[in-house]
Design a protein around this motif. Structure first.
Motif, PDB file in Angstrom:
ATOM      1  N   VAL A  46       0.851  -1.189   0.000  1.00 12.37           N
ATOM      2  CA  VAL A  46       0.000   0.000   0.000  1.00 12.37           C
ATOM      3  C   VAL A  46       0.890   1.244   0.000  1.00 12.37           C
ATOM      4  O   VAL A  46       1.697   1.440   0.918  1.00 12.37           O
ATOM      5  N   LEU A  47       0.756   2.047  -1.042  1.00 13.42           N
ATOM      6  CA  LEU A  47       1.517   3.288  -1.151  1.00 13.42           C
ATOM      7  C   LEU A  47       0.621   4.427  -0.688  1.00 13.42           C
ATOM      8  O   LEU A  47      -0.295   4.849  -1.393  1.00 13.42           O
ATOM      9  N   LYS A  48       0.856   4.912   0.526  1.00 10.54           N
ATOM     10  CA  LYS A  48       0.027   5.984   1.076  1.00 10.54           C
ATOM     11  C   LYS A  48       0.623   7.333   0.676  1.00 10.54           C
ATOM     12  O   LYS A  48       1.729   7.685   1.086  1.00 10.54           O
ATOM     13  N   VAL A  49      -0.137   8.082  -0.126  1.00  9.23           N
ATOM     14  CA  VAL A  49       0.376   9.320  -0.714  1.00  9.23           C
ATOM     15  C   VAL A  49       0.250  10.460   0.287  1.00  9.23           C
ATOM     16  O   VAL A  49      -0.860  10.825   0.705  1.00  9.23           O
ATOM     17  N   GLU A  50       1.405  11.036   0.663  1.00  7.38           N
ATOM     18  CA  GLU A  50       1.444  12.127   1.635  1.00  7.38           C
ATOM     19  C   GLU A  50       2.301  13.282   1.126  1.00  7.38           C
ATOM     20  O   GLU A  50       2.952  13.981   1.906  1.00  7.38           O
ATOM     21  N   VAL A  51       2.290  13.502  -0.186  1.00  7.02           N
ATOM     22  CA  VAL A  51       3.046  14.604  -0.792  1.00  7.02           C
ATOM     23  C   VAL A  51       2.308  15.914  -0.514  1.00  7.02           C
ATOM     24  O   VAL A  51       1.141  16.063  -0.888  1.00  7.02           O
ATOM     25  N   MET A  52       2.977  16.864   0.129  1.00  7.67           N
ATOM     26  CA  MET A  52       2.324  18.106   0.534  1.00  7.67           C
ATOM     27  C   MET A  52       2.850  19.298  -0.274  1.00  7.67           C
ATOM     28  O   MET A  52       3.766  19.161  -1.081  1.00  7.67           O
ATOM     29  N   GLY A  53       2.242  20.453  -0.028  1.00  8.20           N
ATOM     30  CA  GLY A  53       2.686  21.684  -0.677  1.00  8.20           C
ATOM     31  C   GLY A  53       1.590  22.331  -1.508  1.00  8.20           C
ATOM     32  O   GLY A  53       0.817  21.643  -2.178  1.00  8.20           O
ATOM     33  N   ARG A  54       1.510  23.675  -1.431  1.00 10.85           N
ATOM     34  CA  ARG A  54       0.539  24.441  -2.213  1.00 10.85           C
ATOM     35  C   ARG A  54       1.228  25.703  -2.714  1.00 10.85           C
ATOM     36  O   ARG A  54       1.992  26.330  -1.973  1.00 10.85           O
ATOM     37  N   ARG A  55       0.951  26.079  -3.962  1.00 18.33           N
ATOM     38  CA  ARG A  55       1.563  27.295  -4.474  1.00 18.33           C
ATOM     39  C   ARG A  55       0.791  27.824  -5.679  1.00 18.33           C
ATOM     40  O   ARG A  55       0.100  27.073  -6.375  1.00 18.33           O
ATOM     41  N   ILE A  56       0.919  29.141  -5.894  1.00 16.92           N
ATOM     42  CA  ILE A  56       0.433  29.756  -7.121  1.00 16.92           C
ATOM     43  C   ILE A  56       1.573  29.664  -8.135  1.00 16.92           C
ATOM     44  O   ILE A  56       2.634  30.248  -7.944  1.00 16.92           O
ATOM     45  N   VAL A  57       1.364  28.905  -9.187  1.00 15.56           N
ATOM     46  CA  VAL A  57       2.415  28.691 -10.183  1.00 15.56           C
ATOM     47  C   VAL A  57       2.571  29.910 -11.072  1.00 15.56           C
ATOM     48  O   VAL A  57       3.692  30.342 -11.373  1.00 15.56           O
ATOM     49  N   GLU A  58       1.448  30.492 -11.471  1.00 13.00           N
ATOM     50  CA  GLU A  58       1.499  31.575 -12.452  1.00 13.00           C
ATOM     51  C   GLU A  58       0.173  32.331 -12.441  1.00 13.00           C
ATOM     52  O   GLU A  58      -0.885  31.737 -12.239  1.00 13.00           O
ATOM     53  N   GLU A  59       0.236  33.636 -12.663  1.00 16.83           N
ATOM     54  CA  GLU A  59      -0.969  34.422 -12.885  1.00 16.83           C
ATOM     55  C   GLU A  59      -0.950  34.947 -14.307  1.00 16.83           C
ATOM     56  O   GLU A  59      -0.036  35.678 -14.697  1.00 16.83           O
ATOM     57  N   ARG A  60      -1.917  34.543 -15.078  1.00 17.92           N
ATOM     58  CA  ARG A  60      -2.031  34.965 -16.463  1.00 17.92           C
ATOM     59  C   ARG A  60      -3.151  35.998 -16.590  1.00 17.92           C
ATOM     60  O   ARG A  60      -3.907  36.229 -15.648  1.00 17.92           O
ATOM     61  N   ALA A  61      -3.288  36.571 -17.782  1.00 19.45           N
ATOM     62  CA  ALA A  61      -4.342  37.551 -18.012  1.00 19.45           C
ATOM     63  C   ALA A  61      -5.716  36.922 -17.875  1.00 19.45           C
ATOM     64  O   ALA A  61      -6.666  37.573 -17.433  1.00 19.45           O
ATOM     65  N   ASN A  62      -5.824  35.623 -18.227  1.00 16.02           N
ATOM     66  CA  ASN A  62      -7.133  34.972 -18.234  1.00 16.02           C
ATOM     67  C   ASN A  62      -7.281  33.856 -17.213  1.00 16.02           C
ATOM     68  O   ASN A  62      -8.295  33.162 -17.187  1.00 16.02           O
TER      69      ASN A  62
END
Length: 338
Positions: free
Chosen positions: A66-82
């Motif tokens: 059983v591979l329990k996924v616990e990858v964390m992290g949040r971010r704004i990658v890019e802000e575009r016009a649309n």
């Protein structure tokens, strides 16, 4: 890479069903997946990917790794016009991520608030609620191939999203472990309000042009009023998919049951309300063994306390037979049965 043996999975599934993982590996980064792939014993062993456990029914112990996924992290990658492009680790709690996007001034996911589970599971199920599906806000995802250990990036076309479906339930099942997901949140923001319950909120509050935060709070209120909290009552949310039928089939059913709740789909088909059908068959509030049908929403099966997976499935099959007998429709479960 953290490897554990004989791990109870009861705390790791929202139904609270008993099962034991012979081997459990906690995945916190892409490198952990590659270590599993390269491992002398784990690399060739059958594997099961576990996210938040909110969409599974465990009927037995797990001999797979059983591979329990616990990858964390949040971010704004890019802000575009649309659009804003935002990203989250697959182990992030979905609702917490939705809340975070609003706090960052990046609306667009508010209709999907309070859906249980993790970010990594959201594309697998193509989660959806109140007029929005994940595919409507999806940009891309990253994962690791469990055969080669290579990082892969997949766009919407390769994910083949469908109604509560994706390629991760088919050719990619057990093949790619999702590590992070990116979302495209359109600018300017436009509220999605075309559901009766949301319209009632607008009428009750007198707010005709709600803000993203107001829609978010309305959705939370609606869901809490009719769905049980998995932390209090074990459940996996909506247990059955709403069946999609041809207009001819729909007319035939309406001829026999004029009150059946149904919705036209963009492709000309008709979606039937599975919860209404289950309720019409008299199942709301009923119990079989230690599994039951939730009193406020017939689409939700619950753990009355101490239930095992086989009891849940016995109840589910009984409901399927009732609905088929009355409507000629075979309901399909949403959760993965293991």
């Amino acid at each position: 890479m953290q490897i554990e043996s004989g791990v109870s999975l009861k705390p790791y599934n929202s139904f609270g069903l008993p099962a034991v993982a012979q081997t459990l590996v906690r995945i916190t980064a892409d490198a952990d997946v590659r270590r599993v792939v390269d491992h002398a014993e784990l690399g060739t062993a059958p594997k099961f990917i576990l996210g938040g456990g909110s969409n599974i029914v465990l009927t037995r112990d797990m001999p797979q790794v059983v591979l329990k996924v616990e990858v964390m992290g949040r971010r704004i990658v890019e802000e575009r016009a649309n659009a804003w492009i935002v990203e989250a680790g697959a182990g992030e709690n979905w609702h917490d991520f939705v809340t975070w996007t609003l706090a960052q001034g990046c609306p667009g996911l508010e209709n999907l608030a309070l859906i249980p589970g993790t970010v990594g599971a959201s594309p697998v199920q193509n989660i959806g609620a109140y007029g929005i599906e994940l595919k409507d806000r999806f940009d891309s995802l990253e994962g690791v191939d469990l055969l080669t250990g290579r990082t892969v990036t997949l766009g919407a076309e390769m994910c083949k999203f469908g109604y509560r479906d994706s390629e991760f339930k088919h050719s990619l099942a057990g093949r790619v472990l999702i590590t992070r997901v990116r979302f495209r949140l359109p600018k300017p923001w436009q509220p999605v309000l075309g559901y009766l319950e949301i319209e009632r909120k607008m009428n009750d509050t007198g707010i005709g042009r709600p803000t993203p935060q107001q829609v978010y709070e309305w959705i939370i209120g609606i869901r809490r009023a009719k769905l049980p909290d998995p932390a209090v009552v074990g459940n996996a949310g909506s247990f059955f998919k709403n069946p999609v039928v041809t207009p001819e089939q729909c007319r035939d059913i309406i001829g026999r049951d004029p009150e059946i709740v149904h919705y036209p789909m963009p492709d000309g088909t008709m979606k039937l309300a599975a919860g209404w059908m289950i309720d019409a068959c008299g199942w709301k509030g009923k119990t079989v063994g230690r599994a039951g049908v939730y009193e406020k929403q017939a689409l939700v099966l619950v753990n009355r306390g101490g239930a095992i997976g086989s009891e849940v499935m016995t109840l589910a099959r009984a409901i399927q037979e009732s609905v088929y007998g009355r409507f000629g429709i075979r309901l399909e479960p949403e959760p993965v049965v293991v």
